[in-house]
Design a protein around this motif. Structure first.
Motif, PDB file in Angstrom:
ATOM      1  N   GLU A 144     -55.754 -73.191  62.768  1.00 25.65           N
ATOM      2  CA  GLU A 144     -55.049 -72.973  61.501  1.00 25.65           C
ATOM      3  C   GLU A 144     -53.542 -72.854  61.788  1.00 25.65           C
ATOM      4  OE1 GLU A 144     -54.846 -69.348  58.238  1.00 25.65           O
ATOM      5  OE2 GLU A 144     -54.951 -68.942  60.378  1.00 25.65           O
ATOM      6  N   LYS A 145     -52.760 -73.801  61.307  1.00 24.10           N
ATOM      7  CA  LYS A 145     -51.329 -73.800  61.577  1.00 24.10           C
ATOM      8  C   LYS A 145     -50.577 -73.111  60.449  1.00 24.10           C
ATOM      9  CE  LYS A 145     -52.213 -76.088  65.255  1.00 24.10           C
ATOM     10  NZ  LYS A 145     -52.315 -75.328  66.508  1.00 24.10           N
ATOM     11  N   VAL A 146     -49.751 -72.159  60.837  1.00 22.96           N
ATOM     12  CA  VAL A 146     -48.914 -71.450  59.875  1.00 22.96           C
ATOM     13  C   VAL A 146     -47.467 -71.720  60.243  1.00 22.96           C
ATOM     14  CG1 VAL A 146     -48.312 -69.221  58.873  1.00 22.96           C
ATOM     15  CG2 VAL A 146     -50.671 -69.662  59.595  1.00 22.96           C
ATOM     16  N   ALA A 147     -46.805 -72.585  59.481  1.00 26.01           N
ATOM     17  CA  ALA A 147     -45.416 -72.944  59.764  1.00 26.01           C
ATOM     18  C   ALA A 147     -44.479 -71.838  59.314  1.00 26.01           C
ATOM     19  CB  ALA A 147     -45.059 -74.257  59.089  1.00 26.01           C
ATOM     20  N   VAL A 148     -43.342 -71.728  60.003  1.00 26.05           N
ATOM     21  CA  VAL A 148     -42.335 -70.723  59.684  1.00 26.05           C
ATOM     22  C   VAL A 148     -41.026 -71.425  59.360  1.00 26.05           C
ATOM     23  CG1 VAL A 148     -41.075 -68.692  60.491  1.00 26.05           C
ATOM     24  CG2 VAL A 148     -43.440 -69.057  61.235  1.00 26.05           C
ATOM     25  N   ARG A 149     -40.447 -71.095  58.235  1.00 32.02           N
ATOM     26  CA  ARG A 149     -39.159 -71.644  57.781  1.00 32.02           C
ATOM     27  C   ARG A 149     -38.109 -70.547  57.861  1.00 32.02           C
ATOM     28  NH1 ARG A 149     -37.165 -71.683  52.328  1.00 32.02           N
ATOM     29  NH2 ARG A 149     -35.504 -73.242  52.025  1.00 32.02           N
ATOM     30  N   VAL A 150     -36.925 -70.873  58.417  1.00 32.22           N
ATOM     31  CA  VAL A 150     -35.866 -69.885  58.598  1.00 32.22           C
ATOM     32  C   VAL A 150     -34.643 -70.299  57.792  1.00 32.22           C
ATOM     33  CG1 VAL A 150     -34.382 -68.701  60.266  1.00 32.22           C
ATOM     34  CG2 VAL A 150     -36.722 -69.317  60.909  1.00 32.22           C
TER      35      VAL A 150
END
Length: 1014
Positions: A947-953
């Motif tokens: 399960e991929k959980v992307a992070v946006r900054v």
């Protein structure tokens, strides 16, 4: 370790050398080409590089005869051609023992059963049986039979899994041991054809008794040659049959280099000391990544000493084994070896330096032992041409060969590539490594011992080391840390030994202890001056060395009291000087030598390594000294010693021609003071944290060193390697951290990719002086040009004022971070990452065991499994070897990794289906088996989720980040979905990479996601 799997001290190469080619050449050159130049000789196993060929040509009977060479390794194949007899027809291998435990077969008292047709002996636990033991020519005294089986399943991780060559890997080979009627000894019988019937088998005694060997039969109609040749020893008090064999190949190869005679059946194709005999002492458990098991090294050394004493023969140990040092010279096995050699002055140990070069201060253990003679690896031109088709302009030191720095090691260098003997199962016969250099050196020691034995010369290991180092040929362009005293030269060492022997018999002083300030050592003291991270004493300051005599145990108090000696001091390089030209030592006191370094070094980035040599002088006797102690015979006939220079590698000079002038006793120093200073390029505001080294060039098989000081606050160190347009060739750059440990690499190739780069970021980066070694492949045809650029960034990322992960209706989960640019150059770029990792930290502790186990259960939600394992320096130094094994429920190994540093990593890609019950096994070899040995290890278990959980900054709502020097900036990170709740004990982790406009990583930040808050 690159197939075939050999020990870390060896780099096997996929180069086949036909036996026909070996038979077609003599070691002095090709037949019919007597006038060939030395550089054009074809040598698959060089005897000329060390002068062994010239020495044995001048002294045919000094070819190792009467000398034992103990090979501590993976075993030796007892059927290998070239390892059957010595040059004078004596048996080559006189004794074999397995200290690894890999060949142990546990026995149980057999139950007897007879019917009308046959007699059966039954194994009580398994109910397996062997029949017709009563038809053997020897019977058991009192009917006492012991029975056991060797299961091929034990060799799952070995290079040889099918021991009998029948195409299966699940056989079990039965065997008996029993006390023989009419004899006090025990014998054994092996069911070699695995048919359960012993009537057609032979009775075997311990190898050292009758030197019997055997092979296992495949049972096929068209049997192929035997896979492996074995011998055995019976240990009745333990109810064990100990089988001896080589299922790694490394030990057979090493034994051939040191002592082979008529290798591959080719006359004249010999190892260094063809007259020497061999003790085969197996310490490597090949089915477990060839690790040496607990106490194996120690027991092997002690056994070798007993055999040498019983046989009355001089002995040299060869050990091409070891791992990386953590505290150089302070590991338990280093201390043991120094103590052992102090107790046994008549024995010598030749140890490989390691293959962790070419970074400085990379000598491994037990090569770091002070009293061992430690070998680095030479690539001489003859071997380079014969084995690899390479034509370097001079002799080289192999790039991989470990270097000194904190220690005055290696002592010498010897050829580190060879074609040699192998077991029949091996598909290779050429290997490279300091593994190959150590048996070259051991063979040379055997030649000197053979001469000393014949001429009745003293030959303790300290005297041999002085003779070898005093007679060595320094290789131009290489520093002492690269080569020690230089290339072994047996004829010169022989002359040095004869000169030293004239005074050794009556000299109470057998060695010298040297101590000085060494900032990188735990107690700030060491045997060499090593300055890497600045702070070296510039004039008018100087560095003090304390020098003390080491007296022979037999010297009495009166002799020690009146001991008096003076020395003349000489520096090998002009940047090094002493405060006075000479010193004296009186009694058991110490002398101080103050060394001054030229201030101009600070403006010369690079490696500066040189020595102060102390030559003995004969003073007028002190008025109060007894006449008989006033003087000793001088060392006459000295010739000037060539100095070694630091800096980039340069072409080596030719070796002396085969026809040499009348021997002259080499000029031998009594002790040396090693001084090494690494002057780095700075990466600071004066150069915008960037250094460009353009228009550099590195010759074939050579290297250049570049040091860079990474300042406090750095978040990333990057380097780029480029081959300019129009230039040809290929280069490789290796990065080494401030401790001399490998930290990454990059390559550039004019025919493929002219650009290569590497970035070190995150927790592994720290301030200090890093080294980048740029080398050219020895297969290259010409020197290669390159450009090198090193860059530092200084971003710090920490938790923001919002300490928890927030969930708001209609919005992505978010949190905050605080970013600061600590350097004077603004950062513009972006940060991306994901939060798809689960982590858990385990603290494992052990006492009185060398094995720890960690059970782990993973399901289909996990994509990859990683274990980061870390020992403390003190606990790591208790081991001689460590292996990580990941085993499934059935005990099968699904992933493995040999450990060469106190930090290690093991990865496994998890199959997509099912649940997997696994065990991480940490298995090692402790230097000792003494009770109450305690150690601990920290294991970080990391699960990479499917399960991929992307992070946006973002910063101020913008994904384009602009961070200015000294101005903290609050960043908001958002997850693209709500993450699942981790299992108990685990935390979800995120990783962010901060990349600039050129897509180069300038910082990496990993953090545990804070607990959710609504």
């Amino acid at each position: 370790m690159r197939p075939p799997r050999l020990r870390r001290r060896s780099f096997p190469l996929a180069v086949a050398v036909a036996a026909a080619a070996a038979a077609a050449c003599s070691l002095g050159g090709l037949p019919g080409h007597a006038q060939e130049s030395k550089a054009d000789r074809v040598e698959f196993l060089s005897r000329s590089a060390t002068g062994a060929d010239r020495f044995t040509a001048a002294h045919p009977e000094y070819d190792g005869r009467g000398v034992l060479v103990a090979v501590l390794d993976t075993g030796i194949d007892l059927g290998a051609p070239g390892l059957q007899t010595t040059s004078d027809g004596e048996p080559k291998i006189v004794d074999v023992q397995d200290f690894s435990g890999e060949g142990e077969v546990r026995l149980e008292r057999a139950e007897g059963k007879r019917d009308e047709a046959e007699e059966r002996l039954i194994h009580p636990s398994t109910r397996r049986f062997l029949k017709n033991a009563d038809k053997l020519p020897v019977h058991a005294r009192g009917g006492e039979y012991w029975i056991g089986w060797l299961a091929e399943s034990r060799f799952e991780g070995s290079a040889v899994k099918d021991l009998n060559g029948n195409g299966r890997e699940d056989d079990a080979i039965g065997m008996l041991a029993f006390p023989a009627e009419g004899s006090e000894g025990w014998v054994a019988v092996v069911d070699t054809d695995n048919d359960g019937d012993l009537a057609d088998e032979k009775v075997l005694r311990d190898y050292r008794v009758e030197r019997q060997t055997f092979t296992l039969k495949s049972g096929r109609p068209d049997p192929s040659p035997a896979v492996i040749t074995l011998a055995l020893n019976v240990r009745p008090e333990e109810h064990v049959i100990s089988l001896f064999f080589d299922n790694g190949g490394h030990g057979t190869h090493v034994a051939g280099i040191a002592t082979g005679c008529t290798l591959a059946g080719a006359k004249g194709y010999d190892g260094i000391a063809p007259g020497a005999q061999v003790l085969g002492l197996k310490i490597g458990f090949c089915a477990k990544k060839s690790i040496s098991t607990s106490g194996a090294m120690r027991r092997a050394f002690e056994y070798g000493a007993r055999v040498a004493a019983e046989r009355g023969q001089p002995l040299v140990f060869n050990m091409s084994y070891g791992i990386g040092s953590e505290i150089e010279g302070r590991a338990d096995i280093d201390r043991f070896l120094d103590g052992f050699l102090t107790e046994h002055e008549d024995l010598t140990a030749c140890i490989s330096a390691g293959n962790d070069g070419a970074g400085v201060s990379s000598v491994g253990t037990p090569g770091a032992a002070r009293l061992a003679i430690t070998a680095g690896a030479l690539l001489d031109r003859g071997t380079a041409r014969a084995l690899f088709g390479s034509k370097p302009s001079g002799d080289r030191i192999h790039i991989f060969s470990s270097r000194g720095g904190e220690l005055p090691k290696p002592d010498l260098v010897a050829p580190g590539s060879a074609s040699s003997s192998t077991p029949p199962w091996a598909k290779w016969d050429v290997a490279s490594g300091t593994s190959m250099a150590a048996p070259q050196l051991a063979g040379c020691v055997a030649l000197l011992l053979s001469a000393a034995r014949a001429e009745k010369l003293p030959s303790g290991h300290r005297l041999l080391r002085r003779a070898l180092t005093g007679g060595a040929r320094p290789l131009p362009g290489y520093a002492p840390v690269d080569q020690g005293a230089g290339v072994v030269d047996v004829p010169r060492a022989y002359e040095a030994l004869r000169g030293l022997a004239a005074v050794a018999a009556t000299d109470p002083c057998i060695d010298w202890s040297v101590t000085t300030v060494s900032p990188s050592m735990p107690d700030r003291k060491g045997p060499a001056a090593y300055w890497r991270n600045g702070g070296w004493p510039a004039p008018p300051e100087s560095q003090a060395f304390q020098v003390k005599p080491v007296f022979a145990a037999k010297s009495d108090a009166e002799t020690r009291r009146w001991f008096y000696r003076t020395f003349r001091l000489e520096a090998t390089e002009a940047w090094l000087s002493v405060d006075k030209p000479g010193i004296y030592v009186r009694g058991e006191g110490e002398a101080e030598v103050r060394v001054t370094y030229d201030r101009a070094l600070a403006a010369q980035p690079g490696l500066h390594s040189a020595r102060i040599l102390a030559f003995r002088e004969e003073p007028a006797a002190p008025a109060h000294a007894p006449p008989q102690l006033a003087a000793n015979a001088p060392e006459s006939g000295h010739t000037p010693a060539a100095s070694t220079s630091a800096g980039p590698d340069a072409p080596g000079a030719d070796r002396p021609p085969a026809a040499t002038p009348a021997p002259v006793t080499p000029r031998v120093p009594e002790f040396e003071l090693w001084c090494t200073i690494a002057v780095p390029w700075t990466l600071g505001p004066d150069c915008d944290y960037r250094r460009e080294l353009r228009g550099r060039s590195v010759d074939v098989g050579a290297l250049e060193r570049h040091f860079f000081a990474v300042p406090p606050g750095a978040s990333a160190l990057s380097f780029e390697l480029d081959i300019p347009q129009g230039a040809a060739g290929r280069v490789h750059a290796s990065l080494f951290d401030p401790n001399g440990h490998p930290a990454g690499s990059a390559s550039a190739n004019a025919e493929k990719a002219r650009h290569g780069e590497h970035t070190l970021a995150g927790p592994r980066l720290r301030c200090g002086v890093y080294e980048i070694v740029v080398s050219s492949d020895y297969h290259a045809r010409a020197a290669c040009s390159y450009d090198l650029t090193a860059t530092c960034a200084g971003l710090s990322i920490e938790a923001g004022p919002e300490g928890r992960l927030r969930f708001e209706a209609g919005a992505a989960p978010y949190g905050t971070l605080l970013a600061t640019d600590h350097f004077l150059t603004p950062f513009t770029g972006a940060a991306t990452g994901d939060a798809s990792m689960l982590r858990k930290t385990h603290k494992l502790e052990a006492t009185d065991t060398d094995t720890l186990r960690l059970p782990v259960k993973v399901g289909k939600e996990t994509e990859g499994l990683r274990f980061e394992v870390e020992w403390s320096p003190e606990d790591y130094d208790k081991f001689t070897d460590i292996v990580l094994l990941l085993q499934d429920k059935a005990g099968r190994t699904v992933a493995s990794e040999s450990v060469d540093r106190r930090r290690a990593r093991l990865d496994w890609k998890v199959p997509a289906e099912g649940t997997h019950e696994l065990t991480l096994v940490l298995e090692g070899g402790l230097a000792t088996t003494e009770k109450k040995t305690a150690w601990a290890v920290r294991v970080v278990e990391e699960r990479r989720l499917r399960e991929k959980v992307a992070v946006r900054v973002t910063a101020r709502g913008d994904e384009a980040l602009a961070l200015y020097p000294g101005q903290p900036e609050e960043l908001r990170y958002e997850l693209d979905r709500a993450p699942s709740i981790p299992p108990e004990g685990y935390a979800r982790w995120a990783r962010l990479d901060f990349k600039d406009a050129s897509d180069s990583v300038r910082a990496s930040h990993e953090f545990a996601l804070p607990a959710p808050r609504r």
